[in-house]
Design a protein around this motif. Structure first.
Motif: not given
Length: 327
Positions: A45-46, A12-13, A18-20, A22-26
């Motif tokens: 939170w955003k 989540l952090l 903005g460092e996630a 592609e797999a983490e974004l999914q």
């Protein structure tokens, strides 16, 4: 309510920073689709994260210590609890702690009612604000009301600062409670005007319809339509029949006087328009006035009084000085 599942705090952090990958974004997107409440939580939170000065500020926070402080202030609700792992809530609380100076006047709680909302009236005769239960409130200029996005299943509680007129939606299973200064007004469905705008202890409530229970820390009174309860500057409570038909002039824009002494006339005008005044000659305070003002500016009202009594009213540092020699 569906379990909103959990998500790794580091993931989540990374997403917020903005460092996630592609797999983490999914993974985050999959979590968001599990429950629409997840999107609402992430959005809060955003917004808070946008106002955090830097990651260093976040890292410097003692999360466990601050989370304990947050927990001590949480008001538990029986209805619609949010199910998230404590670690995730500690992360969220830390982010929100960074942004508290930005979100002044708002409060975040561990329940689905979400953040508190505060509405303030910027002008006289404003439109009614509609509360989550359908109740309506008109606020006098400069007054404010604070309430949750969604009331609990047990009661409907709001906080008033200043003066407001309430039309409460009837619901005997869910009492409506107005907190103002050190008082509590409890109703099921009714209409009333509550004035807590004056300095010190003074507060006034006039009941229009229905029934209310008005209480301080020491006393409790029940009002019927037409009743007025007053707490004076010394904190003394009294109940009587309301005899002032102009108590709602700030909302209706109408002032009616029938052989009314100028002392009462100016008191009603001051309450309706939010002004201060002084009598240069106390003899003029007893002069009677019979007239009607409807949706007039304060300038027009005072000019009419000047003409009717052949007197002069001057403004001095925000206070209107009434210069008259009697009737």
């Amino acid at each position: 309510m569906k379990n909103r599942s959990t998500i790794d705090e580091h993931l989540l952090l990374s997403y917020l920073k903005g460092e996630a990958t592609e797999a983490e974004l999914q993974q985050v997107e999959a979590w968001l689709t599990l429950d629409k409440g997840n999107a609402a939580l992430l959005d809060k939170w955003k917004q808070a994260w946008k106002h955090a000065d830097a990651m260093a500020d976040f890292a410097a926070i003692d999360v466990d210590k601050n989370w304990s402080q947050v927990q001590s202030k949480i008001q538990p609700k029986k209805a619609k609890q949010v199910f998230l792992l404590p670690k995730i809530w500690r992360v969220a609380a830390a982010i929100l702690l960074i942004a508290t100076v930005v979100f002044l006047g708002r409060e975040f709680m561990n329940n689905s009612a979400g953040e508190m909302q505060t509405l303030m009236a910027a002008s006289l005769n404003g439109e009614a604000a509609v509360l989550p239960d359908g109740s309506q409130v008109w606020l006098k200029e400069g007054s404010s009301i604070t309430f949750p996005e969604e009331f609990s299943s047990e009661q409907r509680e709001v906080t008033l600062k200043g003066e407001g007129f309430f039309e409460v939606a009837h619901n005997p299973e869910q009492p409506f409670i107005v907190k103002a200064k050190q008082t509590e007004t409890r109703v099921l469905g009714t209409s009333f005007n509550l004035n807590a705008s004056q300095e010190g202890e003074r507060i006034e409530l006039v009941l229009m319809t229905g029934k209310v229970r008005f209480s301080t820390q020491e006393e409790v009174v029940v009002l019927a339509p037409g009743d007025q309860v007053v707490i004076d500057e010394g904190g003394k409570l009294s109940k009587k029949e309301n005899s002032n038909g102009n108590f709602l002039a700030w909302k209706t824009g109408t002032l009616v006087f029938e052989n009314t002494p100028m002392k009462q006339v100016m008191e009603d005008i001051a309450n309706a328009y939010g002004i201060s005044y002084e009598f240069e000659n106390t003899a003029f305070m007893n002069c009677p006035l019979t007239t009607r003002f409807e949706n007039e500016s304060i300038e027009n009202v005072l000019q009419a009084i000047e003409a009717l009594f052949d007197i002069e009213i001057e403004e001095n540092n925000g206070t209107y000085i009434i210069k008259g020699n009697g009737c």
